[in-house]
Design a protein around this motif. Structure first.
Motif, PDB file in Angstrom:
ATOM      1  N   PRO A  72       0.835  -1.211   0.000  1.00  0.00           N
ATOM      2  CA  PRO A  72       0.000   0.000   0.000  1.00  0.00           C
ATOM      3  C   PRO A  72       0.868   1.259   0.000  1.00  0.00           C
ATOM      4  O   PRO A  72       1.953   1.276   0.588  1.00  0.00           O
ATOM      5  N   ALA A  73       0.371   2.286  -0.647  1.00  0.00           N
ATOM      6  CA  ALA A  73       1.098   3.558  -0.673  1.00  0.00           C
ATOM      7  C   ALA A  73       0.974   4.248   0.679  1.00  0.00           C
ATOM      8  O   ALA A  73      -0.089   4.237   1.306  1.00  0.00           O
ATOM      9  N   ALA A  74       2.058   4.847   1.130  1.00  0.00           N
ATOM     10  CA  ALA A  74       2.076   5.559   2.406  1.00  0.00           C
ATOM     11  C   ALA A  74       2.775   6.898   2.208  1.00  0.00           C
ATOM     12  O   ALA A  74       3.606   7.048   1.311  1.00  0.00           O
ATOM     13  N   PHE A  75       2.445   7.853   3.035  1.00  0.00           N
ATOM     14  CA  PHE A  75       3.069   9.165   2.960  1.00  0.00           C
ATOM     15  C   PHE A  75       3.007   9.825   4.326  1.00  0.00           C
ATOM     16  O   PHE A  75       2.274   9.400   5.212  1.00  0.00           O
ATOM     17  N   ARG A  76       3.784  10.889   4.454  1.00  0.00           N
ATOM     18  CA  ARG A  76       3.909  11.584   5.730  1.00  0.00           C
ATOM     19  C   ARG A  76       3.770  13.084   5.511  1.00  0.00           C
ATOM     20  O   ARG A  76       4.364  13.645   4.585  1.00  0.00           O
ATOM     21  N   ILE A  77       2.970  13.736   6.338  1.00  0.00           N
ATOM     22  CA  ILE A  77       2.813  15.190   6.263  1.00  0.00           C
ATOM     23  C   ILE A  77       4.015  15.848   6.918  1.00  0.00           C
ATOM     24  O   ILE A  77       4.416  15.470   8.026  1.00  0.00           O
ATOM     25  N   ASN A  78       4.578  16.823   6.239  1.00  0.00           N
ATOM     26  CA  ASN A  78       5.705  17.566   6.801  1.00  0.00           C
ATOM     27  C   ASN A  78       5.205  18.429   7.955  1.00  0.00           C
ATOM     28  O   ASN A  78       4.469  19.391   7.760  1.00  0.00           O
ATOM     29  N   SER A  79       5.598  18.078   9.172  1.00  0.00           N
ATOM     30  CA  SER A  79       5.091  18.769  10.356  1.00  0.00           C
ATOM     31  C   SER A  79       5.551  20.215  10.436  1.00  0.00           C
ATOM     32  O   SER A  79       4.944  21.024  11.152  1.00  0.00           O
ATOM     33  N   SER A  80       6.605  20.570   9.722  1.00  0.00           N
ATOM     34  CA  SER A  80       7.073  21.954   9.718  1.00  0.00           C
ATOM     35  C   SER A  80       6.452  22.787   8.607  1.00  0.00           C
ATOM     36  O   SER A  80       6.740  23.984   8.502  1.00  0.00           O
ATOM     37  N   GLU A 193      12.820  17.579  10.307  1.00  0.00           N
ATOM     38  CA  GLU A 193      11.562  17.985  10.944  1.00  0.00           C
ATOM     39  C   GLU A 193      11.699  17.974  12.462  1.00  0.00           C
ATOM     40  O   GLU A 193      11.209  18.877  13.151  1.00  0.00           O
ATOM     41  N   MET A 194      12.357  16.959  12.984  1.00  0.00           N
ATOM     42  CA  MET A 194      12.536  16.865  14.432  1.00  0.00           C
ATOM     43  C   MET A 194      13.421  17.995  14.958  1.00  0.00           C
ATOM     44  O   MET A 194      13.174  18.543  16.037  1.00  0.00           O
ATOM     45  N   ILE A 195      14.458  18.335  14.200  1.00  0.00           N
ATOM     46  CA  ILE A 195      15.344  19.427  14.597  1.00  0.00           C
ATOM     47  C   ILE A 195      14.571  20.753  14.648  1.00  0.00           C
ATOM     48  O   ILE A 195      14.774  21.577  15.549  1.00  0.00           O
ATOM     49  N   HIS A 196      13.682  20.966  13.695  1.00  0.00           N
ATOM     50  CA  HIS A 196      12.958  22.234  13.576  1.00  0.00           C
ATOM     51  C   HIS A 196      11.627  22.241  14.336  1.00  0.00           C
ATOM     52  O   HIS A 196      10.905  23.248  14.279  1.00  0.00           O
ATOM     53  N   LYS A 197      11.305  21.157  14.981  1.00  0.00           N
ATOM     54  CA  LYS A 197      10.012  21.078  15.663  1.00  0.00           C
ATOM     55  C   LYS A 197       9.889  22.147  16.741  1.00  0.00           C
ATOM     56  O   LYS A 197      10.761  22.303  17.591  1.00  0.00           O
ATOM     57  N   GLY A 198       8.795  22.906  16.694  1.00  0.00           N
ATOM     58  CA  GLY A 198       8.538  23.931  17.692  1.00  0.00           C
ATOM     59  C   GLY A 198       9.370  25.182  17.547  1.00  0.00           C
ATOM     60  O   GLY A 198       9.420  26.011  18.469  1.00  0.00           O
ATOM     61  N   ALA A 199      10.037  25.362  16.398  1.00  0.00           N
ATOM     62  CA  ALA A 199      10.888  26.536  16.207  1.00  0.00           C
ATOM     63  C   ALA A 199      10.036  27.792  16.058  1.00  0.00           C
ATOM     64  O   ALA A 199       8.966  27.777  15.437  1.00  0.00           O
ATOM     65  N   GLU A 200      10.493  28.884  16.637  1.00  0.00           N
ATOM     66  CA  GLU A 200       9.819  30.168  16.493  1.00  0.00           C
ATOM     67  C   GLU A 200      10.065  30.734  15.099  1.00  0.00           C
ATOM     68  O   GLU A 200      11.029  30.359  14.414  1.00  0.00           O
ATOM     69  N   VAL A 749       4.969  39.590  11.378  1.00  0.00           N
ATOM     70  CA  VAL A 749       5.071  38.267  10.761  1.00  0.00           C
ATOM     71  C   VAL A 749       4.952  37.203  11.834  1.00  0.00           C
ATOM     72  O   VAL A 749       5.613  37.277  12.875  1.00  0.00           O
ATOM     73  N   ASP A 750       4.089  36.207  11.601  1.00  0.00           N
ATOM     74  CA  ASP A 750       3.969  35.064  12.494  1.00  0.00           C
ATOM     75  C   ASP A 750       3.857  33.793  11.654  1.00  0.00           C
ATOM     76  O   ASP A 750       4.047  33.814  10.439  1.00  0.00           O
ATOM     77  N   LYS A 751       3.522  32.669  12.308  1.00  0.00           N
ATOM     78  CA  LYS A 751       3.480  31.391  11.606  1.00  0.00           C
ATOM     79  C   LYS A 751       2.392  31.340  10.540  1.00  0.00           C
ATOM     80  O   LYS A 751       2.484  30.547   9.585  1.00  0.00           O
ATOM     81  N   SER A 752       1.351  32.141  10.676  1.00  0.00           N
ATOM     82  CA  SER A 752       0.252  32.120   9.711  1.00  0.00           C
ATOM     83  C   SER A 752       0.491  33.040   8.526  1.00  0.00           C
ATOM     84  O   SER A 752      -0.312  33.065   7.594  1.00  0.00           O
ATOM     85  N   THR A 753       1.587  33.801   8.525  1.00  0.00           N
ATOM     86  CA  THR A 753       1.850  34.759   7.457  1.00  0.00           C
ATOM     87  C   THR A 753       2.134  34.043   6.147  1.00  0.00           C
ATOM     88  O   THR A 753       2.957  33.124   6.087  1.00  0.00           O
ATOM     89  N   ILE A 754       1.451  34.472   5.093  1.00  0.00           N
ATOM     90  CA  ILE A 754       1.645  33.924   3.755  1.00  0.00           C
ATOM     91  C   ILE A 754       2.285  35.007   2.906  1.00  0.00           C
ATOM     92  O   ILE A 754       1.737  36.110   2.772  1.00  0.00           O
ATOM     93  N   ALA A 755       3.440  34.729   2.341  1.00  0.00           N
ATOM     94  CA  ALA A 755       4.187  35.730   1.587  1.00  0.00           C
ATOM     95  C   ALA A 755       4.798  35.110   0.342  1.00  0.00           C
ATOM     96  O   ALA A 755       5.081  33.910   0.293  1.00  0.00           O
ATOM     97  N   ILE A 756       5.014  35.945  -0.691  1.00  0.00           N
ATOM     98  CA  ILE A 756       5.658  35.519  -1.933  1.00  0.00           C
ATOM     99  C   ILE A 756       6.663  36.580  -2.354  1.00  0.00           C
ATOM    100  O   ILE A 756       6.502  37.764  -2.061  1.00  0.00           O
ATOM    101  N   GLY A 757       7.717  36.150  -3.024  1.00  0.00           N
ATOM    102  CA  GLY A 757       8.685  37.075  -3.578  1.00  0.00           C
ATOM    103  C   GLY A 757       8.226  37.582  -4.924  1.00  0.00           C
ATOM    104  O   GLY A 757       7.701  36.831  -5.749  1.00  0.00           O
TER     105      GLY A 757
END
Length: 817
Positions: A72-80, A193-200, A749-757
């Protein structure tokens, strides 16, 4: 000459295209023109694993039936990922229900579900194989979702059991981690992902990940996979894992180290070693016809070498995970047993049975048998009597001998060798007839703490995991001479397994690649002019890989080097000066052009609190022609400085996060800063910017994503139009105003900020984002702001499609400049 004329005439006359289907043949009812599936049966496989007892006899039919079914196909959501919660909601509320309702092949129970043992429900598994996802029309929408999100980096397609090893490493934000056999990079992505988990927002962890692989081509795949993570805490290296450099300073340089480090050691080590790969039979059914006992016997010594090197690189008090995608105890329990025997009290096997309680696992074996070329071997002495030079003592279990015979036995256990000497074997030397008196040696080591995952327990592939804790430094007696003897005998046995045709084929593959792999533990005085190296016994090996695991190594025959002319040597010397120490790999150079750096900092208004200077590097030694500038974290900077001081022992193929890229305007406009912010570096730099930022309402943000380029007069919002007009020509950042109202200047700027160059020209604003990223971001916005955006009128842009900016679609190569 006559032969050449005949050949030319032959080509003029033309030849029959043997690859073109003949219509008359296809109309014949008995013509066998259809592809035949792989035979999912191997008598030697059945005999071997029944004897090993990896499953109980009553389970064998369920075990083998499961192995024959597609994985079966499996996948993982990037928690960051910024949209990880949106993705999880979409899977739970949309695809789960729709796929169960539609079903396939009349089975309404099929669908997708989260893996209960994976933290926070970020891992999912479908009931459909990869073939079903590609071929079934009902699954087309779900398949497109998987492909797009995987390409962007929001999810990672990965076999379920392949996700297990990193979970037992217990990685924290301040840990230095090495993945010794990292390609293709799915486990490395987990570690990041584990290294960056919970990063500000705008903050970086103190830890880092070193991802290493022996094959330079696989390193490119690894770079492509991890690039989606957008991290400055990653270093990709190209070394043989068993010879990974110590990267340490000489005693007289320790006090003068800029980084304060004297040796590169790690808090966590992941050894997902090359293996025979028979645990991936469901995903790679061609292994059924290739499988043999020699596949596992041939890689045992290499696996042991890599694991021992991993422990040597591990700090005292650190943790190492050893794993394979093989079911063979020769590659699993035998390696673990030998590690414990060699290391003594300095290393212990950790009992992790209480961790991830919903993950079904089985204890490691305490006893197993060795087979080689149709003969079961009771001991290494027995192997020597049969002339099995490729069988080494570490393959056998060590401990107390036990026999199932009801009669009393002597102090000396009865072995197969005894039966052969008594003349009870057949004329061909087959000792299977003596199996009823085979003495099983039960290991006295706590191998039950190992974990074996079998397919029919949770509908997965097969895997093996062992967790080590390093208590103290390894004994000084662990020298390499003993391994040299083992590897030499192992090499000789593998040479006999490959016929001349296979060797010629492998030689052709080597020439096609154009370069052999340089994997040598470097010293400060080593000059590597050729990408070629032999192991300690003079053998060369290549790696054949699967997308989720590290498969077996094969012997590669190399032709002797041709003598070089004086011109060739001069050319090599010139390349060495330009490229750095390692042939074919660009150097790592700290970017120290103060004029350019000051200009970048002033143009974007980068705050003083952001660690800017001494954190920027390039891969071009000519700073006047730098195209890309990369940002590295403090931990990576320390490693780079240590590597310089130690004589560049690390062969670095990729490092850091692409932050700035040289950009020229098609209109020929002179800008104050020729370096634009890359899409990868924008999330890190944005919280520290005070200039070149504009806040757009949803309608204008949507138009930018949809049309890629919009003239100023076509912008809907007056405030946004005025703000864009006031920006300097060149690169700028557009932030989505989710409240549809003016924000502070600069915006918060916070975690919900959506920006493009974007790029501001004389009269238009153009998006500098790839098409697939625009498509994904637009889809996310339609979900979040469906009512607000769809109710607003579209702008009339007749020439919008002609004003698009060149997409940022850099290909992944070793030379990045």
């Amino acid at each position: 000459m006559g032969g050449r004329r005949t050949q030319r005439k032959h080509f003029r006359d033309g030849r029959e295209d043997t690859w073109k289907n003949n219509k008359s043949d296809t109309q014949q009812p008995n013509a066998d023109l259809h592809w035949q599936p792989f035979a999912v049966e191997n008598a030697a496989f059945n005999e071997y694993y029944k004897e090993q007892g990896i499953v109980r006899p009553e389970e064998w039919d369920s075990f083998i039936d499961c192995l024959r079914k597609p994985l079966p196909a499996a996948f993982r959501i990037n928690s960051s990922s910024q949209f990880c919660k949106d993705l999880k909601s979409q899977l739970e509320d949309n695809f789960t229900k729709s796929l169960q309702a539609e079903g396939t092949d009349g089975n309404e129970a099929e669908g997708i579900k989260s893996l209960p043992w994976y933290p926070d429900n970020f891992a999912w598994q479908s009931s459909f194989s990869r073939m079903q996802l590609r071929k079934n029309k009902k699954l087309e929408r779900f398949h497109e979702f998987l492909k797009q999100e995987n390409e962007i980096g929001n999810i990672t397609r990965q076999e379920a059991v392949s996700m297990v090893p990193p979970l037992f490493l217990d990685v924290h934000r301040d840990h230095f981690v090495i993945d010794m056999c990292a390609a293709p990079g799915s486990k490395t992505f987990q570690l990041l992902e584990m290294i960056h988990k919970g990063a500000e927002v705008g903050a970086l962890p103190n830890g880092m990940v070193v991802a290493n692989d022996v094959d330079v081509q696989r390193c490119n795949l690894l770079i492509h996979q991890t690039k989606r993570m957008c991290t400055s805490n990653l270093v990709v290296t190209n070394h043989e894992a068993q010879h990974f450099p110590s990267c340490h300073l000489k005693k007289n340089l320790v006090n003068g180290s800029e980084s304060g480090m004297s040796q590169l050691l790690f808090d966590r080590v992941l050894c997902d070693v090359p293996c025979s790969g028979d645990g991936t039979l469901r995903k790679a059914p061609d292994i059924w016809r290739k499988w043999s006992v020699g596949m596992a016997n041939g890689v045992h010594c290499l696996q042991l070498q890599i694991a021992m090197r991993g422990l040597a690189l591990l700090k005292s008090g650190g943790r190492m995970v050893y794993s394979t995608c093989s079911m063979n105890p020769v590659e699993n329990e035998a390696v673990v047993s030998e590690i414990l025997r060699r290391c003594g009290d300095s290393v212990e096997l950790v009992d992790v049975s209480s961790e991830l309680p919903q993950l079904i696992r089985r204890p490691g074996l305490k006893t197993w048998k060795i087979r080689d070329k149709g003969v079961w071997l009771a001991s290494h002495k027995d192997a020597c009597k049969h002339g099995r030079s490729g069988i080494v003592p570490s393959m056998f279990p060590s401990g107390q001998a036990h026999s199932d015979a009801s009669d009393d036995t002597n102090d000396k256990p009865t072995t197969i060798t005894d039966e052969v000497e008594d003349g009870k074997s057949d004329n061909n030397g087959d000792v299977d007839a003596a199996a009823d008196v085979f003495v099983a040696v039960v290991s006295s080591l706590p191998l039950e703490r190992c974990m074996r995952f079998v397919p029919h327990d949770q509908n997965t592939g097969a895997f093996f995991v062992a967790v080590f804790h390093k208590i103290s430094q390894l004994p000084a007696c662990l020298a390499s001479t003993h391994f040299a003897v083992q590897t030499k005998s192992n090499k000789q046995s593998r040479e006999r397994e490959y016929d001349s045709d296979e060797k010629v084929k492998q030689e052709e593959n080597k020439d096609a690649n154009g370069m052999d792999i340089t994997n040598v533990e470097a010293t400060p005085n080593t000059d590597v002019l050729e990408g070629e190296h032999k192991d300690i016994n003079g053998s060369n090996e290549e790696v054949t890989v699967d997308e989720d695991c590290n498969p077996s190594k094969k012997l590669r025959v190399q032709s002797p080097n041709k003598p070089k002319s004086r011109a060739d040597k001069a050319n090599d010397k010139r390349k060495l000066q330009i490229q750095g120490k390692w042939y074919g790999v660009d150097p790592v150079v700290f970017f120290k052009d103060d004029a350019i750096l000051t200009g970048i900092k002033e143009f974007y208004g980068i705050k003083e609190s952001f660690p800017f200077y001494h954190h920027l590097i390039t891969r071009n030694s000519d700073t006047n022609h730098v195209k890309r500038i990369y940002y590295i974290s403090e931990s990576v900077k320390n490693v780079v400085e240590l590597n310089f001081s130690a004589g560049e022992q690390l062969k670095i193929t990729s490092i850091g996060l692409k932050m700035f890229e040289r950009q020229t305007s098609r209109e020929g406009i002179a800008t104050a800063c020729v370096f634009r912010i890359s899409s990868e570096g924008l999330p890190l730099l944005l919280p520290h910017m005070t200039k070149q930022i504009a806040s757009a309402p949803p309608v204008d943000f949507k138009h930018l994503l949809k049309y890629k380029s919009i003239k100023f007069q076509d912008l809907v919002n007056d405030v946004f139009r005025e703000k864009v007009s006031s920006l300097s020509l060149g690169c700028c950042v557009v932030i989505l105003n989710q409240g549809n109202e003016c924000l502070s200047d600069p915006p918060v700027v916070d975690k919900s900020t959506i920006a493009i160059g974007c790029w501001k020209g004389r009269s238009s604003l153009s998006v500098m984002v790839t098409a697939i990223d625009c498509q994904e971001l637009l889809a996310r916005l339609l979900v979040r702001f469906d009512a607000k955006i769809e109710s607003l009128p579209d702008v009339n842009c007749e020439e919008a499609d002609d004003a698009r900016v060149k997409e940022d679609s850099e290909t992944v190569t070793t030379s990045v400049d």
